[in-house]
Design a protein around this motif. Structure first.
Motif, mmCIF file in Angstrom:
data_model
loop_
_atom_site.group_PDB
_atom_site.id
_atom_site.type_symbol
_atom_site.label_atom_id
_atom_site.label_comp_id
_atom_site.label_asym_id
_atom_site.label_seq_id
_atom_site.Cartn_x
_atom_site.Cartn_y
_atom_site.Cartn_z
ATOM 1 N N GLY A 45 40.109 44.785 36.242
ATOM 2 C CA GLY A 45 39.711 45.577 34.890
ATOM 3 C C GLY A 45 38.242 46.294 34.772
ATOM 4 O O GLY A 45 37.979 46.592 33.926
ATOM 5 N N ALA A 46 38.030 46.668 36.104
ATOM 6 C CA ALA A 46 36.561 47.554 36.222
ATOM 7 C C ALA A 46 36.636 49.034 36.184
ATOM 8 O O ALA A 46 37.999 49.346 36.574
ATOM 9 N N VAL A 47 35.641 49.764 36.119
ATOM 10 C CA VAL A 47 35.643 51.076 36.029
ATOM 11 C C VAL A 47 36.149 51.552 37.441
ATOM 12 O O VAL A 47 36.661 52.487 37.902
ATOM 13 N N GLU A 48 35.906 50.651 38.692
ATOM 14 C CA GLU A 48 35.998 51.050 40.097
ATOM 15 C C GLU A 48 37.240 50.178 40.266
ATOM 16 O O GLU A 48 37.637 49.338 39.808
ATOM 17 N N SER A 49 38.197 51.068 40.985
ATOM 18 C CA SER A 49 39.614 50.404 41.549
ATOM 19 C C SER A 49 39.257 49.263 42.313
ATOM 20 O O SER A 49 38.443 49.305 43.385
ATOM 21 N N LEU A 50 39.949 47.915 42.183
ATOM 22 C CA LEU A 50 39.880 46.936 42.973
ATOM 23 C C LEU A 50 41.140 46.593 43.848
ATOM 24 O O LEU A 50 42.392 47.050 43.133
ATOM 25 N N ILE A 51 41.183 45.900 45.027
ATOM 26 C CA ILE A 51 42.327 45.875 45.495
ATOM 27 C C ILE A 51 42.218 44.302 46.036
ATOM 28 O O ILE A 51 41.010 43.572 46.413
ATOM 29 N N SER A 52 43.377 43.252 46.093
ATOM 30 C CA SER A 52 43.301 42.187 46.569
ATOM 31 C C SER A 52 44.804 41.597 47.084
ATOM 32 O O SER A 52 45.738 42.160 46.697
ATOM 33 N N THR A 69 37.948 48.723 46.346
ATOM 34 C CA THR A 69 36.865 47.509 46.626
ATOM 35 C C THR A 69 37.716 46.280 46.746
ATOM 36 O O THR A 69 38.436 45.625 45.717
ATOM 37 N N LEU A 70 37.643 45.643 47.853
ATOM 38 C CA LEU A 70 38.319 44.505 48.150
ATOM 39 C C LEU A 70 37.453 43.348 47.585
ATOM 40 O O LEU A 70 36.418 43.037 47.887
ATOM 41 N N ALA A 71 37.917 42.725 46.413
ATOM 42 C CA ALA A 71 37.078 41.818 45.706
ATOM 43 C C ALA A 71 38.227 41.084 44.536
ATOM 44 O O ALA A 71 39.199 41.584 44.305
ATOM 45 N N GLU A 72 37.618 39.993 44.534
ATOM 46 C CA GLU A 72 38.356 39.213 43.189
ATOM 47 C C GLU A 72 38.073 40.013 41.932
ATOM 48 O O GLU A 72 37.505 40.957 41.777
#
Length: 377
Positions: A324-331, A318-321
């Motif tokens: 540390g979440a259960v879903e992977s984030l990218i930025s 997920t492209l997001a600020e």
């Protein structure tokens, strides 16, 4: 009690009055007094709330501290710590510091004449050289955001003791599961609990843990006076998140190591920043002071154009600020989390336009690798 057990049984974990195994949400602002000034431990929820107090006891236990404090955001926690100092005081800070912390120091607290110097705290000599007569504290992030630099907490504690300074450690990336800075000589540990401690992208919060009665008294006075407290609903969400923190961090690190192995072999990746790599400058220090290397990876793909292409193609990141979440984030830190840092300063630190930051989640790692592979192709 071992760390994993503390996350379930540490602090206040239930309700003695009813036997509830989950601390109730005390959605209340004020409390009936038996007589004037004679209350049952609670008089007004800005000062103290039972749900928030339960959370504060848990974070104190997890960090092996004497007292804990919960705030409305990580930045509120950092601001409250900085209110310990007077106009004219000076703080030495990690150079690769979170963009919000940089903004706070350079655009807000500078108005109150709180001075600061940025130094590469992974090099103790540079820290020593930055200390002035009016220096009151060392403020470090380890690992840092986004370059994952490692600072030796023991060495910083020695320097702080030598110069009679407070040692403040932002432990957000490592979490209390992997690292306990108070045991290594820190005076104050802080977290953006929005990140791993909450862990589900559903709460904004900040936490402090402190190992001194005097500091705890001072912080409580500031917390009550400035009022940046965490509400009971969010306090409850954090306690729920803490109960699964250990198993989440273990799953996240397993995924992260496999993703790093994949990135090491990819021709489009020029640099990888991950303290679990033996080639990482801080690897040996991280091995000594942590029990795990965490779930954050930064890597460089050469240009902002390439970075933008990757971000537009991924499906499971997920492209997001945040992180540390259960879903992977990218930025892309240069355009997102660290956009408040001037471009020349980012270039000096190595935060390039082509730097991509991953916060690895708990999805199936094969899906994460395949998704990243097609985005890089």
């Amino acid at each position: 009690m071992r760390t994993k057990t503390k996350m379930i049984h540490g602090g206040i974990t239930g309700d003695e009055n009813t036997g509830a195994v989950s601390v109730p949400i005390y959605q209340v602002s004020t409390y009936k007094q038996d007589s004037v000034g004679n209350h049952r431990g609670y008089e007004y929820s800005r000062t103290k709330n039972p749900t928030r107090h339960a959370l504060e006891t848990v974070i104190a236990d997890l960090e092996n501290g004497q007292s804990g404090f919960a705030f409305g955001s990580g930045m509120a926690a950092i601001t409250s710590v900085m209110m310990l100092f007077d106009s004219g005081d000076h703080v030495v800070m990690t150079d690769d510091v979170y963009g919000g912390t940089y903004r706070l120091m350079t655009s807000v607290l500078n108005r109150f004449n709180l001075d600061h110097t940025y130094a590469d705290t992974s090099v103790p000599e540079k820290v020593e050289a930055s200390i002035k007569e009016n220096t009151k504290a060392l403020y470090i992030e380890t690992p840092t955001n986004p370059l994952l630099k490692i600072t030796d907490i023991n060495k910083m504690a020695d320097i702080a003791k030598k110069h009679d300074l407070l040692l403040i450690v932002d432990n957000t990336f490592a979490t209390p599961y992997w690292q306990q800075p108070l045991d290594l000589g820190a005076d104050i540990v802080l977290h953006s609990a929005t990140k791993y401690i909450g862990g589900h992208s559903d709460v904004v919060a900040g936490l402090l843990a402190i190992n001194s009665d005097k500091l705890a008294e001072d912080i409580h006075f500031i917390q009550n006076s400035a009022g940046g407290v965490l509400g009971p609903q969010d306090s409850w969400l954090l306690m729920r998140g803490i109960k699964t923190l250990a198993i989440r961090m273990e799953a996240i690190e397993r995924n992260t190591k496999k993703l790093v192995e994949f990135l090491q072999q990819h021709e489009k990746v020029s640099s990888i920043y991950y303290p679990g790599l033996k080639s990482h400058m801080g690897h040996e220090t991280a091995k000594r002071q942590t029990t795990g290397f965490g779930g954050m990876i930064s890597f460089d793909v050469g240009s902002g154009v390439e970075a933008d292409k990757i971000l537009s193609r991924v499906q499971y990141y997920t492209l997001a600020e945040s992180l540390g979440a259960v879903e992977s984030l990218i930025s892309v830190p240069a355009k997102m989390t660290h956009a408040s840092i001037p471009a020349d300063r980012r270039a000096e630190l190595g935060i390039t336009d082509g730097l991509v930051r991953l916060s690895v989640g708990i999805e199936d790692v094969d899906d994460l690798i395949e998704d990243l592979a097609q985005a890089l192709k």
